[in-house]
Design a protein around this motif. Structure first.
Motif, short mmCIF file in Angstrom:
data_model
loop_
_atom_site.label_atom_id
_atom_site.label_comp_id
_atom_site.label_asym_id
_atom_site.label_seq_id
_atom_site.Cartn_x
_atom_site.Cartn_y
_atom_site.Cartn_z
N GLN A 14 -41.35 29.58 21.27
CA GLN A 14 -40.09 29.90 20.57
C GLN A 14 -39.53 31.23 21.08
O GLN A 14 -38.33 31.35 21.38
CB GLN A 14 -40.33 29.99 19.06
N ARG B 232 -39.81 28.13 10.25
CA ARG B 232 -40.88 27.85 11.21
C ARG B 232 -41.96 26.98 10.57
O ARG B 232 -42.47 26.05 11.18
CB ARG B 232 -41.54 29.16 11.66
N ILE C 230 -36.84 27.05 17.14
CA ILE C 230 -37.88 26.45 16.28
C ILE C 230 -37.84 24.94 16.41
O ILE C 230 -38.86 24.29 16.64
CB ILE C 230 -37.65 26.89 14.82
N PHE D 146 -50.23 30.05 9.07
CA PHE D 146 -50.15 30.91 10.26
C PHE D 146 -48.76 31.52 10.41
O PHE D 146 -48.62 32.68 10.76
CB PHE D 146 -50.41 30.09 11.53
N LEU D 147 -47.76 30.68 10.19
CA LEU D 147 -46.40 31.06 10.58
C LEU D 147 -45.63 31.76 9.46
O LEU D 147 -44.66 32.46 9.72
CB LEU D 147 -45.63 29.82 11.06
N GLU E 208 -40.35 21.91 18.65
CA GLU E 208 -40.93 20.68 18.09
C GLU E 208 -40.47 19.46 18.87
O GLU E 208 -41.26 18.56 19.17
CB GLU E 208 -40.58 20.54 16.61
N GLN F 189 -50.63 25.18 9.64
CA GLN F 189 -49.57 25.76 10.47
C GLN F 189 -48.67 26.68 9.65
O GLN F 189 -48.27 27.75 10.10
CB GLN F 189 -48.73 24.65 11.12
N ARG G 208 -46.71 27.69 19.55
CA ARG G 208 -45.37 27.55 18.96
C ARG G 208 -44.62 28.87 19.04
O ARG G 208 -43.48 28.93 19.51
CB ARG G 208 -45.49 27.12 17.49
N LEU G 209 -45.26 29.93 18.57
CA LEU G 209 -44.57 31.22 18.55
C LEU G 209 -44.25 31.68 19.97
O LEU G 209 -43.16 32.16 20.25
CB LEU G 209 -45.44 32.28 17.85
N GLN H 101 -34.37 14.66 12.75
CA GLN H 101 -34.99 15.00 11.47
C GLN H 101 -36.43 14.50 11.40
O GLN H 101 -37.28 15.10 10.77
CB GLN H 101 -34.19 14.38 10.32
N GLU I 276 -32.70 30.94 16.42
CA GLU I 276 -33.58 30.16 15.55
C GLU I 276 -33.61 28.67 15.90
O GLU I 276 -34.50 27.94 15.45
CB GLU I 276 -33.20 30.36 14.08
N PRO J 22 -50.38 27.17 16.52
CA PRO J 22 -49.43 28.18 16.01
C PRO J 22 -49.10 29.25 17.05
O PRO J 22 -47.96 29.72 17.13
CB PRO J 22 -50.16 28.79 14.80
N PRO K 33 -37.04 18.53 5.83
CA PRO K 33 -37.43 18.04 7.14
C PRO K 33 -36.90 16.63 7.42
O PRO K 33 -36.80 16.23 8.57
CB PRO K 33 -38.96 18.04 7.08
N ARG K 34 -36.62 15.90 6.40
CA ARG K 34 -36.18 14.53 6.62
C ARG K 34 -34.89 14.30 5.85
O ARG K 34 -34.86 14.47 4.65
CB ARG K 34 -37.22 13.55 6.06
N ASP K 35 -33.89 13.86 6.56
CA ASP K 35 -32.71 13.49 5.78
C ASP K 35 -32.95 12.14 5.14
O ASP K 35 -32.55 11.88 4.04
CB ASP K 35 -31.45 13.49 6.65
N GLN L 171 -46.40 38.82 17.03
CA GLN L 171 -45.01 38.56 17.42
C GLN L 171 -44.31 39.73 18.10
O GLN L 171 -43.67 39.55 19.13
CB GLN L 171 -44.21 38.06 16.22
N TYR M 54 -49.77 35.83 13.52
CA TYR M 54 -48.44 36.25 13.06
C TYR M 54 -48.10 37.65 13.56
O TYR M 54 -46.99 37.92 14.02
CB TYR M 54 -48.44 36.22 11.53
#
Lengths: 463, 412, 87
Positions: free
Chosen positions: B370, C48, B282, C18-19, B286, C15, B366-367, B345, B279, B363, C65-67, B117, B114
């Motif tokens: 992003q 995140r 993010i 971490f984030l 994914e 995760q 990902r960072l 979604q 943002e 992680p 996260p899910r509709d 960053q 973290y």
């Protein structure tokens, strides 16, 4: 005609949900998500919007979260009329009315009962009323307990080593408090996971400095002259001085308010069909009363159609969603509630997870890892089938075993797995307590009857 | 087209730019047994997801060595270094991964990643500043490679200036992850590959020795001096782990960032949204991990007993290839799978694998990605692809462009 | 913002820890504990964490996260396949 009614119901019907907790909230969200546009009333006896309970004995006691900040996120605006701080006191299924403790009545076209359970109090009322004696189920319980622990308790006495009691013991030990735990069975978690796993849980407690007393019961709580608890008396005639007592003796289903309503509701909960519709006392399914969450018990096809009562977080979510769907859909679109029982606990830094119905089993096999390292996966067997699995710090493997249960995979497990140790080569007795003896905290109750076993007893309520 | 030729086509470099039609073809037969290369190829999402959680599936190099004609496991054993934890099963895998994690993440080091960053932002912006007045850049050489290399060097405690040296060693090791390269390369390639691993181990041994004496705030120091509940790693274990972290710590992220920019430039409306809303990166990351995963195939598994997948019995000791890039586009799992849609979604992708071997550095990746993508979007003026498709690296397992030339009007 | 983690789904990938280490923490090897009430300034971190959860177990106000949250709640007996792909 029926289709017209469903259309009308979805458009302008009235739905009442009794129980403003997890199951009730998820049901309400589902109703709106599926297009219910009528009026929705949420009735809850606590004065709070739906909040989450599992953190109360974990993150909250550990000081990671505030006891009054566990409100559940709401996945959508449910546009409900909230009746909070008001208990439901009665139900008239003919007139379709719920009576409230403030004298009001709420009329409904469809009703969902999600009143859950409450903590089983210490049976001696005077002793239960001593200052320093707690149960832990609600937010208010947690606020009170946290305040007391924060004020500096030297010793905490936990009555009952089920999951909740063990979690309390774990958190208190982490804070450096002396902890004594008294358990009627031979070890912690025995009711839920059996004696083999109970022995592991016992070592965990002892290693973490818990003064664990097994095969004992608490006979009395003793107060001082100021009405404050000062000691606990045990069946082995020992006496333990303590500042705080946490009574963790399982729970009682909140069905009292339904006495005399004609619903098939009692101490074991409200019986429903697989679609969450409540039975009346005659065993005839109602069409407009549904039940979900801890208070419901429903037949599960994977477990011999036995009626399962599951005090599980995930069950509350899934059953709430299924009940809501079935409340407002045409009969042919109804879904059965077939959630795979699953729960977790976190204690002494160990992640304990389970799927299936362990107490149904008579044997257990450790298929991966080691009991002594307290990192393992084990499966439970009953009549040649895997019916449950448990992991200690091995959660990533659990879904494999869940599929094994779903597929009715054979037990004992003949195939090799990675990390199979000598102790895992043989099935051993799972060592569950005799089901006829009272236990305080199984998270799963097997009860009721299979379709082949049609005995039933109805005892009318007296009040 | 026979199924056997399908595997050959996937490995064929000529199809590297767009293997997805081949994966779609593969998905029609959930279990393909390839006679030429030997493996059982699994492509559907649910089957891959299940096998990644199946305790009968081994990653152990010794089991793999017995499984087929693939030279890699034996070759790795001959490098003098023990297998790293990705080529081990529990309980050894778990022990080594736990110790490694105690130097990397929660609960021991919850802030190590973290807190990188601000440093990541700084490195990214220095690299972008370095584009100067250029009107064309190679995103791979000028950005997507140097950025994660700098980050992993910083985290591990490897001197950044040594990069030209270890790059020569890393390249053949990474090339060796590609089955076609490995099989075509023969004994000579294998020797080169083994020597590289040995030498990389020796290079890191010097640093580890130094850190044993003078620990600093970096992972090499923590690994060399670990003494938690799991005890400590042997020196050889530290070296095998460090080799793994150094390589895996940047090779895959290069591809994720490059695939990301390529995908964004092919979807200008999403690129524009990212400019306006950093943002969004993010969700973009994914979806990228689903849509263009940097690791396309997990080719290092074997079953220790007969297993059945979709009615096909796979005999004990078979080599298994899990084509996660195909599973990520399985229409049984994802609606409209070939569409790049960061607003999706339902995004339980397999981009980082799943189960106990799921990507250790996820992680960090990902960072990094992003931050890289949002800063590129913010600062590049009017970026356009020069070549589409760009030239790709040989590797079918770690798939990504070798170069990504981008024309720009300048840097903001 | 209120948040909740479905710890039945959680497999301890960490995760989120971490984030968003100020909201989520690992307790031991794979137990997750978290603060169910995040502050506004933690929004980006929370976002995140929600997005990165490999099993999509985190629900937060405005960050579901899910509709289609109705999916995934029941399985088809016999096939044992979660219907969370249903859409």
């Amino acid at each position: 005609m029926a289709a017209d009614y469903v259309d009308w119901l979805r458009r302008e019907g009235r739905i009442a949900i009794v129980g403003a907790s997890l199951a009730g909230l998820r049901a309400a969200e589902t109703l709106r998500a599926e297009g219910f546009a009528g009026s929705l009333t949420m009735i809850g006896d606590e004065p709070y919007e739906p909040y989450d309970r599992p953190p109360l004995s974990k993150a909250v006691l550990l000081g990671k979260a505030s006891p009054d900040h566990t409100d559940l996120p709401q996945r959508r605006d449910i546009d409900a009329k909230w009746r909070l701080g008001v208990a439901a006191t009665g139900l008239d299924i003919t007139a379709k009315r719920v009576r409230l403790s403030d004298g009001d009545e709420v009329e409904y076209d469809r009703l969902l009962i999600a009143t859950g359970v409450r903590a089983r109090p210490w049976p001696n009322e005077a002793e239960a009323g001593l200052d320093g004696v707690f149960v832990l189920r609600t937010r208010d319980d947690a606020v009170g307990l946290c305040r007391r622990l924060g004020a500096g308790a030297r010793r905490v006495f936990v009555v009952g080593a089920g999951f909740a009691g063990s979690e309390v013991a774990s958190a208190c030990r982490e804070h450096g408090m002396e902890v004594t735990v008294a358990e009627r069975a031979g070890g912690p978690l025995v009711g839920a996971l059996g004696g083999v796993i109970g022995a592991v849980a016992m070592d965990l407690q002892l290693e973490n400095g818990v003064d664990l007393r097994t095969h004992v019961t608490v006979t009395a709580l003793e107060g001082d002259s100021g009405g404050k608890v000062r000691a606990v008396h045990l069946s082995d005639e020992s006496v333990v001085e303590t500042d705080v007592v946490v009574v963790s003796l399982g729970s009682i289903r909140n069905t009292d308010w339904l006495a005399g309503s004609g619903l098939g509701a009692g101490p074991r909960g409200i019986a429903t069909d697989a679609g969450c519709r409540a039975f009346d006392f005659r065993g005839i399914v109602t069409d407009d009363v549904f039940a979900a969450g801890d208070v419901a018990r429903s037949p599960h096809p994977l477990f011999g159609y036995q009626f399962l009562s599951l005090e599980h977080w995930g069950n509350a979510v899934a059953q709430g969603e299924t009940a809501a769907h079935n409340m407002i859909c045409p009969a042919t679109d109804r879904r059965p509630h077939m959630w795979m029982p699953a729960f977790w606990s976190s204690q002494f830094g160990v992640n304990i997870k389970s799927v299936g119905v362990p107490p149904m089993a008579d044997e257990i096999m450790i298929t991966q890892g080691s009991l002594t390292e307290r990192r393992f996966a084990g499966v439970y067997g009953y009549k040649g089938r895997i019916v449950a699995a448990v992991t200690f710090n091995n959660a990533k493997w659990l879904e494999y075993y869940q599929r094994q249960i779903e597929q009715g995979a054979p037990f004992p497990v003949g195939y090799p797995t990675m990390d199979r140790r000598p102790e895992g080569r043989q099935p051993m007795p799972a060592d569950f307590p005799d089901p006829s003896l009272p236990t305080h905290g199984p998270t799963v109750t097997l009860s009721g009857y299979s379709p082949a076993d049609r005995r039933m007893v109805f005892t009318p309520a007296h009040h | 087209m026979s199924q056997v030729s399908l595997v050959r086509q996937i490995l064929d470099h000529a199809n590297r730019a767009n293997p997805y039609p081949l994966y779609a073809e593969l998905l029609k037969t959930p279990v393909v047994h390839d006679g030429e290369y030997g493996p059982y190829v699994i492509s559907s999402y649910w089957d891959i997801e299940s096998l990644l959680h199946d305790p009968r599936i081994s990653s152990d190099s010794a089991n793999l060595a017995a499984a087929g004609p693939d030279a890699m496991p034996q070759a790795e054993d001959d490098t003098g270094l023990p297998p790293s934890f990705i080529r081990l099963d529990p309980a050894e895998h778990d022990r080594l991964r736990r110790i490694t994690n105690s130097a990397f993440g929660p609960p021991n080091k919850p802030h190590r990643v973290y807190d990188m960053q601000p440093e990541m932002h700084r490195i990214v912006n220095e690299l972008i500043d370095g584009f100067g007045d250029a009107r064309q850049i190679d995103l791979v050489d000028q950005f997507a490679y140097p950025f994660p290399v700098t980050v992993i060097c910083r985290m591990l405690g490897v001197p950044r200036e040594d990069e030209p040296h270890f790059r020569d060693l890393v390249d053949p090791i990474v090339a060796g992850l590609d089955p076609a390269t490995r099989l075509a390369g023969g004994a000579e390639f294998q020797k080169k590959w083994q020597e590289a691993r040995t030498q990389l181990g020796m290079y890191l041994a010097g640093l580890v020795e130094e850190r044993k004496k003078h620990p600093r705030d970096d992972m090499l120091s923590d690994l060399a001096n670990s003494h938690g509940p799991d005890g400590s790693m042997s020196t050889m274990e530290v070296l095998a782990t460090s080799v793994l972290l150094l390589i895996a710590g940047h090779e895959t992220t290069v591809n994720l960032i490059t695939n990301g920019m390529l995908t964004l430039l092919r979807h200008p409306e999403i690129f524009q949204r990212l400019r306006e809303d950093p943002e969004l990166s993010i969700k973009i990351v994914e979806e990228l991990l689903r849509y263009e995963p940097p690791v396309q195939i997990v080719p290092q598994r074997t079953n220790i007993t007969d297993i059945e997948v979709r009615g096909v019995t796979i005999p004990k000791g078979s080599m298994l290839w899990l084509v996660i890039a195909a599973g990520n586009r399985d229409p049984e799992r994802f609606a409209d799978p070939d569409r790049f849609d960061p607003d999706r979604q339902d995004i339980e992708h397999l981009g980082f694998g799943s189960g106990i071997h799921s990507c250790f550095g996820a992680p960090l990746a990902r960072l990094e990605t992003q931050i890289a993508l949002s800063e590129l979007a913010r600062r590049l003026e009017n970026p356009r692809l020069v070549d589409d498709p760009p030239p790709y690296r040989e590797n079918a397992v770690l798939r990504g462009p070798r170069h990504l030339n981008i024309a720009i009007d300048g840097v903001r | 913002m209120r948040l909740v983690v479905d710890l039945n789904k959680c497999q301890g990938y960490a995760q989120c820890a971490f984030l968003a280490p100020d909201i989520f923490a690992m307790h031991g090897e794979e137990s997750l504990i978290y603060d169910p009430l995040a502050h506004e300034e933690q929004l980006e971190r929370l976002e995140r964490a929600v997005a990165a959860c490999p099993v999509q177990a985190i629900t937060a106000d405005g960050l579901d996260p899910r509709d289609g949250f109705l999916a995934g709640s029941d399985f088809v007996a016999g096939t044992g396949r979660e219907s969370s792909d249903g859409r």
